[in-house]
Scaffold this active site. Structure first.
Site, PDB file in Angstrom:
ATOM      1  N   ASP A 249       0.751  -1.314  -0.106  1.00 42.31           N
ATOM      2  CA  ASP A 249       0.040  -0.005  -0.072  1.00 42.31           C
ATOM      3  C   ASP A 249       0.923   1.318  -0.005  1.00 42.31           C
ATOM      4  OD1 ASP A 249      -2.143  -1.854   0.192  1.00 42.31           O
ATOM      5  OD2 ASP A 249      -2.588  -1.302   2.308  1.00 42.31           O
TER       6      ASP A 249
ATOM      7  N   LYS B  84      -6.400  -4.714  -3.298  1.00 41.81           N
ATOM      8  CA  LYS B  84      -6.813  -5.841  -2.302  1.00 41.81           C
ATOM      9  C   LYS B  84      -8.037  -4.894  -1.528  1.00 41.81           C
ATOM     10  CE  LYS B  84      -3.531  -4.460   1.439  1.00 41.81           C
ATOM     11  NZ  LYS B  84      -4.184  -3.960   2.342  1.00 41.81           N
TER      12      LYS B  84
ATOM     13  N   CYS C 100      -2.092  -3.141   7.659  1.00 41.16           N
ATOM     14  CA  CYS C 100      -1.984  -3.947   6.350  1.00 41.16           C
ATOM     15  C   CYS C 100      -0.764  -4.821   6.532  1.00 41.16           C
ATOM     16  CB  CYS C 100      -2.076  -3.082   5.303  1.00 41.16           C
ATOM     17  SG  CYS C 100      -3.809  -2.276   4.982  1.00 41.16           S
TER      18      CYS C 100
END
Length: 230
Positions: free
Chosen positions: A24, A133, A166
């Site tokens: 990310d 995702k 995450c």
């Protein structure tokens, strides 16, 4: 084989059966004006993390490791985010921020938006894999597990944001699926106070994986390359 000095002990892996995972590294998480910044989280110290990820990616690619880039987010209608029947609807700070600030509606973590894009300094190359995702874990509703198993990959080296959300979520899920997870601590950044970073790294090295750093990682890969040449 490469032996990486790490906490709580060294770990040995084959670079060509190992993936470097970049979690990310989007404007949302690493750039002023992105989601985390607008939600009240400090992103002022992410620049060194970006530089360290660049270094790790370059070394991993040279060693023949697969590079996987995750992008967290949802479709324009936020169907993938889940409605009120999903805990994600209630706990996602991006969704809560948009509900509290209607002018931001449709701008945070929306696929195709500036917020969703990877930061300019980190661009995937041919041969890399980019995976969207919809939740914190990169294993949830993605083909990650099948991609890794089909390539015989058992070791995962993690970088990215956020360490305590995450990154840790994906590493934990990998642990339950029998993957060996390593975090490069100076190539990650927390969402929240500094103690969140320390707590996440403590959890990982104590219960779920290993912790190292970018310089040690690059040195280990370099030593392996020299050994092959010799």
């Amino acid at each position: 084989m490469t032996t990486l000095t790490a906490r709580p002990e060294a770990i040995t892996f084959d670079p060509q059966q190992t993936a470097l995972i970049v979690v990310d590294m989007q404007n949302a998480y690493a750039t002023p004006g992105g989601y985390l910044d607008l939600a009240g989280f400090d992103v002022s110290t992410t620049r060194p993390v970006i530089a360290n990820i660049q270094t790790a990616v370059t070394a991993a690619r040279a060693a023949g490791m697969l590079i996987i880039w995750f992008q967290n987010g949802w479709d324009e209608q936020y169907v993938e985010a889940g409605g009120p029947g999903s805990p994600n609807y209630h706990k996602s700070n991006a969704l809560k921020t948009m509900r509290n600030q209607p002018l931001l509606q449709g701008k945070l973590l929306t696929k195709g938006s500036w917020d969703y894009q990877l930061v300019d300094e980190l661009m995937p190359q041919p041969g890399d894999i980019v995976l969207p995702k919809p939740r914190y874990s990169g294993f949830f509703n993605t083909p990650l597990d099948s991609i890794l198993r089909s390539r015989g990959i058992r070791h995962l080296v993690f970088t990215g944001i956020a360490t305590n959300v995450c990154v840790e979520s994906t590493l934990r899920d990998g642990f339950f699926l029998e993957y060996f997870g390593v975090v490069l601590e100076d190539a990650t950044h927390q969402a929240g106070p500094e103690f969140a970073q320390k707590a996440a790294l403590f959890n990982i090295e104590t219960f779920f994986g290993w912790v190292s750093d970018v310089e040690t990682f690059c040195d280990a890969l370099s030593s392996t390359s020299f050994a092959r040449i010799a």
